[in-house]
Design an enzyme around this catalytic site. Structure first.
Site, mmCIF file in Angstrom:
data_model
loop_
_atom_site.group_PDB
_atom_site.id
_atom_site.type_symbol
_atom_site.label_atom_id
_atom_site.label_comp_id
_atom_site.label_asym_id
_atom_site.label_seq_id
_atom_site.Cartn_x
_atom_site.Cartn_y
_atom_site.Cartn_z
ATOM 1 N N PHE A 1 0.013 6.281 -3.293
ATOM 2 C CA PHE A 1 -0.629 6.737 -4.452
ATOM 3 C C PHE A 1 -1.769 5.625 -4.714
ATOM 4 C CE2 PHE A 1 3.235 9.366 -4.669
ATOM 5 C CZ PHE A 1 2.343 10.611 -4.798
ATOM 6 N N ASP B 1 13.676 9.314 -2.913
ATOM 7 C CA ASP B 1 13.097 8.875 -1.932
ATOM 8 C C ASP B 1 13.906 7.398 -1.697
ATOM 9 O OD1 ASP B 1 11.181 8.426 0.157
ATOM 10 O OD2 ASP B 1 9.556 7.721 -1.104
ATOM 11 N N LYS C 1 0.702 -1.808 -10.046
ATOM 12 C CA LYS C 1 0.697 -0.547 -9.089
ATOM 13 C C LYS C 1 -0.566 0.156 -9.624
ATOM 14 C CE LYS C 1 3.508 3.233 -8.530
ATOM 15 N NZ LYS C 1 4.584 3.895 -7.971
ATOM 16 N N VAL D 1 0.832 -0.985 0.002
ATOM 17 C CA VAL D 1 0.021 -0.096 -0.083
ATOM 18 C C VAL D 1 1.036 1.238 -0.028
ATOM 19 C CG1 VAL D 1 -1.864 1.138 1.193
ATOM 20 C CG2 VAL D 1 -1.881 -1.318 1.237
#
Ligand SMILES: *[C@@H]1O[C@H](CO)[C@@H](O)[C@H](O)[C@H]1NC(C)=O
Ligand SMILES: *[C@@H]1O[C@H](CO)[C@@H](O)[C@H](O)[C@H]1NC(C)=O
Ligand SMILES: *[C@@H]1O[C@H](CO)[C@@H](O)[C@H](O)[C@H]1NC(C)=O
Ligand SMILES: *[C@@H]1O[C@H](CO)[C@@H](O)[C@H](O)[C@H]1NC(C)=O
Ligand SMILES: *[C@@H]1O[C@H](CO)[C@@H](O)[C@H](O)[C@H]1NC(C)=O
Ligand SMILES: *[C@@H]1O[C@H](CO)[C@@H](O)[C@H](O)[C@H]1NC(C)=O
Ligand SMILES: *[C@@H]1O[C@H](CO)[C@@H](O)[C@H](O)[C@H]1NC(C)=O
Ligand SMILES: *[C@@H]1O[C@H](CO)[C@@H](O)[C@H](O)[C@H]1NC(C)=O
Ligand SMILES: *[C@@H]1O[C@H](CO)[C@@H](O)[C@H](O)[C@H]1NC(C)=O
Length: 822
Positions: A516, A628, A534, A513
């Protein structure tokens, strides 16, 4: 003094009498109402406050200061008359039973003694939750145009017997403060509902959240009526504000009163009866109603899911039947009810109150920037659907739900007020008053200031509209439809194929999860090929931009250490990306909080080298900054090869290396964020290097980058690693599963590399090229030592390490490390 005490007692008695006239269904078992920085009791007309100086709730008074604000419009008003302040962390701890609690914080940002008003910036943690993060109190108060700041949270105490609260200054020269704290037990089912869930708008699914989530109250409004003060609430001391007009966008509405109608609220702590005595409606002008919505707009932090609770009670005696007054409800422009009929919900009983809950996800816009959340009620204009063309509402509550995983509730600080555009007209107004007072000025001043206010409001609205329009057009430009996706570079799938691959997006196939949307495990090509699918949250503008971004980047990138793109699907407003399936999941799930067997040291080193090579490829071949880097974004295939994933946030770096950085709003994950990037907003490849350094220590120590419940120096892994490195105690933080398995040469080299990545000055950090070479070298050190060991005496290295072999550094803040390849 005696007189004063007598007065307080009298007030208290009045207060109790006052309460007893209300049927008080719920009496909280635990109430702590603390006025910080004071001693003794005081009463403010709503609550009896107890000073924290006499209680054991404050862990220690050492290092904190209690004092009065230097300038205060509230000098005599508790709890704002005094504060507790410190430039060091301080904690409160309340002995409570298990279950949900209201946690209320009262702040008055002001200058206090040697604590200037602008220097207040701090993080507030409660048990596992981050309530506020680098909260700039003066900036927030100024942006909201208020003197004091009130925050209310719902936190469930799940284990232990305490509700802890920590105040942590952001930087060495900033301070934390608090004026008042209230902790109050509450009925479990008030906001945590055990039923099957409620509508999750924009999806076909129901939403529910368990007691492991915390809430922050955003709005609590008595619609169409006056404020209901905490003492008039049903025992829970909630504040229901009035004046919903402040959020109302529709003109020509009415607010109605129930008169003497008997109301029935069940259970009665849901809300006070007064809430339902008033409502706002549109009136029954069908011509007008057909062309408009009854609209309220609320500002919320983006990037969170919100629970919206609407309170209804049919109080109009002319409405007697199901179908008399039916309307539609939209929240954030998503349909919440197509056929809202309060008479039906209340089974045709006048005065029986009903509540409806909805959840809506507000996509992240620029690091939790504030965005508008609208609530719109639209009447039916056709007598077939509804006899009366009207819509109404009695009350409303909006809660922010803590982020799954990070347990965060904090948004970002507001932008400072001045922007170049609104400077112009405001400066003009000011310069006329600076000329000194003239008769003309006095005449001008006599003109109701409402006009000035309206001009200001008009300007603000105008600027906001212009900005909204600008954002809209920007979003539009980046929509997938206008940027054709590279179907020649990768496969395009149909929605039908995607549904077949995921058994119609079956929840049991969800493997992740993300911010987005969900990631599913699916099978394509007739079930022969596993893929990770995704699916982005439908309708999210931010998502649309990142969707295109990620597909464009991935289709250009092919490297053994980068997750590769299988294809995408862009049918019917769906945004779906397919990747090669990584059977071993993400790196983090092999490190901690897991049942999986620990990875060997060599496996870990190889994963480090793989991930570093993936980032090296991004940085040097493609000029891409990942933004990230974290252990959840490093995936492992069946042969344990590391693959860097999730390019949704990536930015193309500067092609002109003389500039060396891109300016951008800060993105990324707490615990991994480069402090230099965070403070300067200048993004460079070295920000990825910093985050990678955190990953190296995660791998070595098998602990998360942030442990909110840990002691201050251990809270952040980056700080803790630097601290241990300086003190030569690095061996103590190594994953116990690795004890004795790392050769000292390899260990020292590895720590040097990690610490060099965490340098506060980005320029001093090594490049990904250097890191790959250094990690390969440290693997060689491990290999050759093991070979010696096999042929000679076995040595239990890390266990034996002492001050001679562990790196020991001087006590500087900035750690200087010699980076050498050999
Ligand atoms: C808080 O915000 C104000 C206004 O932008 C700024 O002047 C001040 O430096 C900030 N304080 C901290 C500690 O960052
Ligand atoms: C609260 O703090 C106490 C003492 O610092 C600690 O023992 C306890 O585990 C903490 N409880 C929670 C839930 O964090
Ligand atoms: C509702 O408000 C309107 C306009 O203010 C008024 O005409 C009407 O009588 C009110 N109805 C009730 C039940 O108070
Ligand atoms: C409200 O209830 C009371 C007592 O139950 C009753 O006497 C009164 O008539 C009721 N009022 C209305 C308007 O129904
Ligand atoms: C209905 O609303 C329209 C638009 O505001 C207005 O022009 C018209 O006079 C209204 N009619 C009645 C009966 O109030
Ligand atoms: C109810 O309807 C009657 C007849 O249409 C009207 O005169 C009266 O004002 C209405 N009452 C309310 C409270 O709207
Ligand atoms: C009311 O609001 C919804 C949601 O934003 C919108 O779709 C609809 O067109 C609006 N209706 C009118 C009549 O403006
Ligand atoms: C009344 O509500 C029920 C469920 O809440 C719904 O199934 C039914 O269609 C509604 N009836 C009308 C007339 O709206
Ligand atoms: C506050 O709590 C943290 C950990 O929960 C602890 O390390 C620190 O010493 C405490 N500070 C004070 C002043 O009690």
């Amino acid at each position: 003094m005696r007189l004063f005490n007598g007065f307080t007692t009298c007030l208290t008695v009045l207060f109790l009498l006052h309460l007893s006239t209300h049927i008080q269904a719920y009496t909280p078992g635990e109430v702590f109402t603390i006025s910080c920085g004071t001693s003794g009791k005081s009463f403010d007309g709503q609550r009896t406050w107890l000073g924290d100086s006499d209680t054991k709730y404050l862990s220690t008074q050492d290092g904190t200061v209690s004092t009065k604000p230097t300038k205060s419009p509230f000098v005599y008003e508790v709890p704002y008359a005094k504060a507790r302040l410190s430039r060091l962390q301080f904690n409160y701890s309340f002995p409570v039973s298990l279950g949900p609690k209201f946690l209320r914080l009262f702040f008055y940002p002001s200058s206090y003694l040697s604590f200037p008003r602008p220097d207040a910036s701090f993080t507030v943690l409660s048990n596992q939750f981050t309530l506020l993060y680098d909260f700039n109190a003066s900036l927030t108060a100024d942006a909201e145009n208020r003197e004091t700041i009130f925050k209310e949270y719902v936190v469930n105490v799940e284990s232990g017997d305490r509700l802890n609260l920590s105040f942590i200054p952001s930087q060495p020269n900033s301070y934390a403060f608090i004026n008042g704290i209230e902790v109050l037990s509450m009925p479990t089912d008030l906001y945590y509902m055990s039923d099957t869930g409620f509508k999750f708008l924009g999806s076909d699914t129901l939403f529910s959240f368990g007691t492991s989530f915390a809430l922050e109250t955003q709005y609590r409004i008595n619609v169409g009526g006056r404020a209901i003060s905490p003492s008039n609430d049903i025992g829970l001391l909630r504040n229901w504000v009035g004046q919903d007009e402040n959020y109302l966008m529709t003109e020509n509405t009415q607010n109605n009163d129930s008169g003497g109608m008997n109301l029935s609220v069940n259970p009665d702590y849901v809300a006070p009866k007064e809430l339902y005595r008033t409502a706002r409606n549109m009136g029954t002008n069908a011509t007008f109603n057909k062309i408009s919505n009854l609209t309220w707009v609320f500002q919320v932090d983006s990037g969170f899911t919100y629970m919206i609770r609407l309170h209804f009670c049919e109080i109009d005696p002319n409405i007697t039947n199901i179908g008399d007054r039916v309307f539609k409800i939209y929240i954030a422009s998503k349909s919440a009810e197509d056929h809202a009929d309060v008479m039906n919900w209340s089974q045709k009983q006048h005065g029986l109150v009903v509540q409806r809950n909805y959840a809506v996800f507000i996509p992240n816009n620029n690091n939790h920037k504030k965005v508008d959340l609208s609530l719109q009620l639209h009447p039916y204009g056709d007598r077939r659907d509804s006899i009366y063309s009207d819509a109404f509402l009695n009350g409303l509550e909006i809660f922010k739900i803590s982020d799954r995983g990070s347990n965060n509730l904090a948004g970002s600080n507001p932008e400072p007020l001045q922007t170049p555009q609104n400077n112009v007209p405001i400066q003009k107004a000011e310069s006329s008053s600076e000329r000194g007072t003239t008769i003309m000025d006095i005449v001008v001043a006599a003109v109701p200031s409402i006009i000035l206010v309206s001009i200001f409001v008009y300007l603000v609205v105008f600027i906001l509209r212009t900005e909204a329009a600008a954002t809209k057009s920007k979003d539009y430009k980046s929509k997938p439809t206008t940027t054709p996706l590279p179907s020649d570079l990768c496969r395009r799938f149909s929605l039908v194929e995607m549904k077949a691959a995921t058994n119609n997006f079956d929840d049991v196939l969800i493997i992740g999860v993300g911010g987005f949307g969900h990631v599913y495990k699916g099978h394509i090509d007739g079930g022969s090929t596993p893929v990770a699918i995704k699916r982005l949250q439908p309708g999210s503008q931010q998502g649309a931009r990142e969707f295109t971004n990620e597909i464009e980047m991935l289709s250009k990138l092919r490297h053994v250490n980068l997750v590769s793109l299988t294809g995408y699907c862009n049918d019917n407003n769906e945004m779906i990306i397919l990747y090669d399936f990584m059977p071993r999941g993400d790196l983090r799930s092999h490190l901690y909080d897991t049942n999986k067997p620990p990875l060997s040291w060599k496996q870990r080193l190889q994963i480090c080298i793989g991930a570093a090579s993936g980032l090296q490829c991004l940085h040097t071949k493609h000029m891409i900054i990942h933004r990230d880097v974290k252990s959840n974004n490093i995936l492992l295939d069946d042969k344990w090869v590391a693959k860097v994933s999730d390019f949704g946030l990536s930015r193309i770096g500067p092609t002109d290396m003389s500039k060396g950085h891109v300016s951008t709003a800060v993105r990324g994950s707490f615990g991994y964020l480069d402090p230099e990037y965070y403070t300067t907003q200048r993004l460079t490849v070295k920000s990825d290097v910093y985050s990678f350094g955190v990953v190296l220590f995660e791998i070595l120590c098998a602990r998360p980058p942030l442990i909110h419940t840990a002691e201050a120096e251990q809270l952040s892994l980056a700080n803790w690693a630097r601290y241990c490195y300086r003190n030569g105690t690095m061996d103590q933080i190594v994953d116990p599963a690795l004890k004795g398995k790392i050769t000292p040469e390899c260990f020292n080299k590895f720590c040097d590399i990690g610490i060099s990545c965490l340098q506060l000055d980005g320029l001093k950090r090594p490049s990904m090229n250097d890191i790959v070479s250094m990690l390969e070298f440290s693997l060689q050190l491990q290999n050759s030592a093991e070979q010696c060991e096999n042929s000679a005496i076995a040595t239990e290295v890390v266990n034996q390490q002492d001050q001679n072999t562990t790196p020991s550094r001087s006590d500087q803040d900035e750690v200087d490390v010699n980076i050498s390849l050999h």
